[in-house]
Design an enzyme around this catalytic site. Sequence first.
Site, PDB file in Angstrom:
ATOM      1  N   ARG A  88      19.049   1.237  -8.748  1.00  0.00           N
ATOM      2  CA  ARG A  88      17.737   1.391  -8.860  1.00  0.00           C
ATOM      3  C   ARG A  88      17.327   2.234  -7.523  1.00  0.00           C
ATOM      4  O   ARG A  88      17.713   1.437  -6.230  1.00  0.00           O
ATOM      5  CB  ARG A  88      16.929   0.170  -9.230  1.00  0.00           C
ATOM      6  CG  ARG A  88      15.423   0.432  -8.791  1.00  0.00           C
ATOM      7  CD  ARG A  88      14.893  -0.678  -9.313  1.00  0.00           C
ATOM      8  NE  ARG A  88      13.302  -0.730  -9.097  1.00  0.00           N
ATOM      9  CZ  ARG A  88      12.545  -1.213  -8.089  1.00  0.00           C
ATOM     10  NH1 ARG A  88      13.136  -2.231  -7.253  1.00  0.00           N
ATOM     11  NH2 ARG A  88      11.350  -1.044  -7.902  1.00  0.00           N
TER      12      ARG A  88
ATOM     13  N   HIS B 260       7.339   4.165  -4.331  1.00  0.00           N
ATOM     14  CA  HIS B 260       7.666   3.064  -3.540  1.00  0.00           C
ATOM     15  C   HIS B 260       6.959   2.993  -2.288  1.00  0.00           C
ATOM     16  O   HIS B 260       7.650   3.023  -1.192  1.00  0.00           O
ATOM     17  CB  HIS B 260       9.246   2.616  -3.595  1.00  0.00           C
ATOM     18  CG  HIS B 260       9.518   1.638  -3.249  1.00  0.00           C
ATOM     19  ND1 HIS B 260      10.597   0.522  -4.115  1.00  0.00           N
ATOM     20  CD2 HIS B 260       9.358   0.353  -2.219  1.00  0.00           C
ATOM     21  CE1 HIS B 260      10.714  -0.707  -3.682  1.00  0.00           C
ATOM     22  NE2 HIS B 260       9.803  -0.914  -2.246  1.00  0.00           N
TER      23      HIS B 260
ATOM     24  N   GLU C 281       5.262  -2.569  -7.151  1.00  0.00           N
ATOM     25  CA  GLU C 281       4.638  -3.678  -6.579  1.00  0.00           C
ATOM     26  C   GLU C 281       3.072  -3.441  -6.236  1.00  0.00           C
ATOM     27  O   GLU C 281       2.765  -3.068  -5.050  1.00  0.00           O
ATOM     28  CB  GLU C 281       5.215  -4.245  -5.353  1.00  0.00           C
ATOM     29  CG  GLU C 281       6.761  -4.986  -5.716  1.00  0.00           C
ATOM     30  CD  GLU C 281       7.034  -5.432  -4.780  1.00  0.00           C
ATOM     31  OE1 GLU C 281       6.626  -5.388  -3.475  1.00  0.00           O
ATOM     32  OE2 GLU C 281       8.170  -6.333  -4.712  1.00  0.00           O
TER      33      GLU C 281
ATOM     34  N   ASN D 159       9.829  -8.402  -9.613  1.00  0.00           N
ATOM     35  CA  ASN D 159      10.701  -8.630  -8.491  1.00  0.00           C
ATOM     36  C   ASN D 159      10.251 -10.053  -8.169  1.00  0.00           C
ATOM     37  O   ASN D 159       9.193 -10.145  -8.172  1.00  0.00           O
ATOM     38  CB  ASN D 159      10.157  -7.660  -7.444  1.00  0.00           C
ATOM     39  CG  ASN D 159      10.424  -6.180  -7.606  1.00  0.00           C
ATOM     40  OD1 ASN D 159      11.203  -5.754  -8.532  1.00  0.00           O
ATOM     41  ND2 ASN D 159      10.011  -5.311  -6.914  1.00  0.00           N
TER      42      ASN D 159
ATOM     43  N   TYR E 282      11.130 -13.208  -5.270  1.00  0.00           N
ATOM     44  CA  TYR E 282      11.933 -13.492  -3.986  1.00  0.00           C
ATOM     45  C   TYR E 282      11.405 -15.051  -3.821  1.00  0.00           C
ATOM     46  O   TYR E 282      12.419 -15.782  -3.459  1.00  0.00           O
ATOM     47  CB  TYR E 282      11.281 -12.821  -2.784  1.00  0.00           C
ATOM     48  CG  TYR E 282      11.764 -11.362  -2.831  1.00  0.00           C
ATOM     49  CD1 TYR E 282      13.096 -11.267  -2.353  1.00  0.00           C
ATOM     50  CD2 TYR E 282      10.999 -10.263  -3.337  1.00  0.00           C
ATOM     51  CE1 TYR E 282      13.472  -9.816  -2.229  1.00  0.00           C
ATOM     52  CE2 TYR E 282      11.678  -9.172  -3.541  1.00  0.00           C
ATOM     53  CZ  TYR E 282      12.754  -8.791  -2.958  1.00  0.00           C
ATOM     54  OH  TYR E 282      13.261  -7.506  -2.949  1.00  0.00           O
TER      55      TYR E 282
ATOM     56  N   GLU F 284      14.444  -6.564  -8.712  1.00  0.00           N
ATOM     57  CA  GLU F 284      14.684  -7.058  -7.292  1.00  0.00           C
ATOM     58  C   GLU F 284      14.825  -8.667  -7.218  1.00  0.00           C
ATOM     59  O   GLU F 284      13.947  -9.091  -7.706  1.00  0.00           O
ATOM     60  CB  GLU F 284      13.278  -6.483  -6.089  1.00  0.00           C
ATOM     61  CG  GLU F 284      13.406  -5.057  -6.051  1.00  0.00           C
ATOM     62  CD  GLU F 284      12.400  -4.707  -4.980  1.00  0.00           C
ATOM     63  OE1 GLU F 284      12.011  -5.580  -4.127  1.00  0.00           O
ATOM     64  OE2 GLU F 284      11.991  -3.538  -5.012  1.00  0.00           O
TER      65      GLU F 284
HETATM   66  C1  GBH Z   1       9.599  -6.022  -1.878  1.00  0.00           C
HETATM   67  O1  GBH Z   1       8.675  -6.691  -1.388  1.00  0.00           O
HETATM   68  C2  GBH Z   1       9.844  -4.570  -1.879  1.00  0.00           C
HETATM   69  O2  GBH Z   1       9.763  -4.042  -3.180  1.00  0.00           O
HETATM   70  C3  GBH Z   1      11.006  -4.008  -0.914  1.00  0.00           C
HETATM   71  O3  GBH Z   1      10.715  -2.747  -0.761  1.00  0.00           O
HETATM   72  C4  GBH Z   1      11.180  -5.101   0.196  1.00  0.00           C
HETATM   73  O4  GBH Z   1      12.269  -4.787   1.150  1.00  0.00           O
HETATM   74  C5  GBH Z   1      11.720  -6.494  -0.454  1.00  0.00           C
HETATM   75  O5  GBH Z   1      10.833  -7.025  -1.249  1.00  0.00           O
HETATM   76  C6  GBH Z   1      11.975  -7.550   0.775  1.00  0.00           C
HETATM   77  O6  GBH Z   1      10.721  -7.728   1.346  1.00  0.00           O
HETATM   78  O7  GBH Z   1       4.390 -12.522   1.842  1.00  0.00           O
HETATM   79  O8  GBH Z   1       4.832 -14.730   2.876  1.00  0.00           O
HETATM   80  O9  GBH Z   1       3.329 -14.713   1.184  1.00  0.00           O
HETATM   81  C7  GBH Z   1       8.428  -7.928  -1.672  1.00  0.00           C
HETATM   82  C8  GBH Z   1       7.056  -8.404  -1.422  1.00  0.00           C
HETATM   83  C9  GBH Z   1       7.743 -10.469  -0.809  1.00  0.00           C
HETATM   84  C10 GBH Z   1       5.015  -9.835  -1.209  1.00  0.00           C
HETATM   85  C11 GBH Z   1       7.168 -12.078  -1.006  1.00  0.00           C
HETATM   86  C12 GBH Z   1       4.997 -11.524  -1.735  1.00  0.00           C
HETATM   87  C13 GBH Z   1       5.560 -13.634  -0.872  1.00  0.00           C
HETATM   88  C14 GBH Z   1       5.706 -14.408   0.473  1.00  0.00           C
HETATM   89  N1  GBH Z   1       6.699  -9.789  -1.529  1.00  0.00           N
HETATM   90  N2  GBH Z   1       5.759 -12.201  -0.793  1.00  0.00           N
HETATM   91  S1  GBH Z   1       4.592 -14.183   1.576  1.00  0.00           S
END
Ligand code: GBH
Length: 448
Positions: A82, A126, A171, A297, A299, A351
């Site tokens: 991707r 992106h 996103e 995505n 995290y 992701e």
């Molecule tokens: C992704 O964004 C992106 O698509 C990618 O480009 C990037 O490298 C990757 O993640 C890692 O960052 O912000 O403390 O409230 C993820 C964006 C991450 C936004 C988690 C919401 C929640 C934690 N998201 N975030 S916080």
Amino acid sequence: MSLPIDPEHRLPSDFVWGVATSAFQIEGAAHDDGKGESIWDVFCRQSGAIADGSDASVACDHVHRLDEDLDLIASLGVDAYRFSISWPRVQPQGWGPWSEEGLGFYDRLVDGLLARGIQPFATLYHWDLPQVLQTQGGWVARDTVHRFVDYARGVQRRLGDRLASIATHNEPWVIATLGHELGIFAPGQKSRAAAAQVSHHLLLSHGLALQALRADGATAPLGIVLNMSPQDPATPDPADQALAHLQDGRGLRWYMDPLLRGRYPEDVWADLGRDAPRMEPTDLAAIAQPLDWLGVNYYTRNVSSSAGPWDPAAHGLPVTDMGWEICPDSFHALLTRLHSDYALPPTYITENGGAFPDPVQADGLVHDHDRIDYLRTHIAAVVRAAQEGVPLAGYFVWSLMDNFEWASGYAKRFGIVHVDYATLARTPKASARAYRDALTRWRAGARA
Ligand code: GBH
């Protein structure tokens, strides 16, 4: 150490395993012939915008190391890669003339993937808007919606017959909220009304692009990628519960409801008051085009506290190098909740991954056992959700290699391949080997 992608877990045999990147974060070659500037090139020059004062003019120098990187991707044994297409690399001003150098680069990328048996999953946007369009109002301006549709059609004309998948946006919440309300991402605006208008224009441009690409005879499945974090109240206190519900509305329902139900959530619309977006009567129907697939995505989760920001580390919870809580159970909960609340199309985890400090050890290798652990527990959550009936079609690790982590610069490393920024040498970490070995075992089992 290995990842428990156990073949006896019943995933569809065409389940797609991959790795992900984005153009601005890896490509470099920012000032190569014919490339226009993006809003991120400009944002990086703003003092204080990037934690380590860096920019992405070289990044991983991927554009100049394409063949090496194609071999690297192939060495992981993944089904799919991707990546995103840099709009100003292929259409420097965001409208009008196309750059043959730019289009040629993605031609070689796509052909190189196909030659190695890897499915190309392309994302059109992106976050790297051509700066020329920003000077004309950027995503706040409705005209940018139509510029995006033209760009999408141009990409499909050139590459569409060879792409395995096309995503419109990555996103939209991040673009709208971090870019236009909080101002910590490009273009660095701080207006809730602007952010709401941007979110609407991103969704509209997605819907109109799907209509246009289909009218043009698109063969690649078309979708969109959303970031999602479950919102848990910090305490049972009604104020925390109400805040968690509103945050869920702003982050998840604000995007999922118009895409899959044709309307914005009423509570979030009401909360916006005078900041609610301006729309035209046919916009909602345009946004709700049938999706061939959805990208998620994931995290971390978020904890909502009416007492102010809530820090997981201060509560003794495990966190990554970003300070984001490690919680695979929330991933599983998110996926089952999506399946019960919405009529999901085939859904890809586009992701998932973690930043860890990743010191290079005396043997010259990176033994990133914390990342292996993160991937192991999160893949287990995906497998469990799939077994419970969530229509999951694939999983992509973020990221193929260490790269420019936006406002964090190069300090945060998400790669399963290490990048030495002094030499640009790529070295697979232990997690890369663990992922490859797990996929080999999974395939042996899936065939049996
Ligand atoms: C992704 O964004 C992106 O698509 C990618 O480009 C990037 O490298 C990757 O993640 C890692 O960052 O912000 O403390 O409230 C993820 C964006 C991450 C936004 C988690 C919401 C929640 C934690 N998201 N975030 S916080």
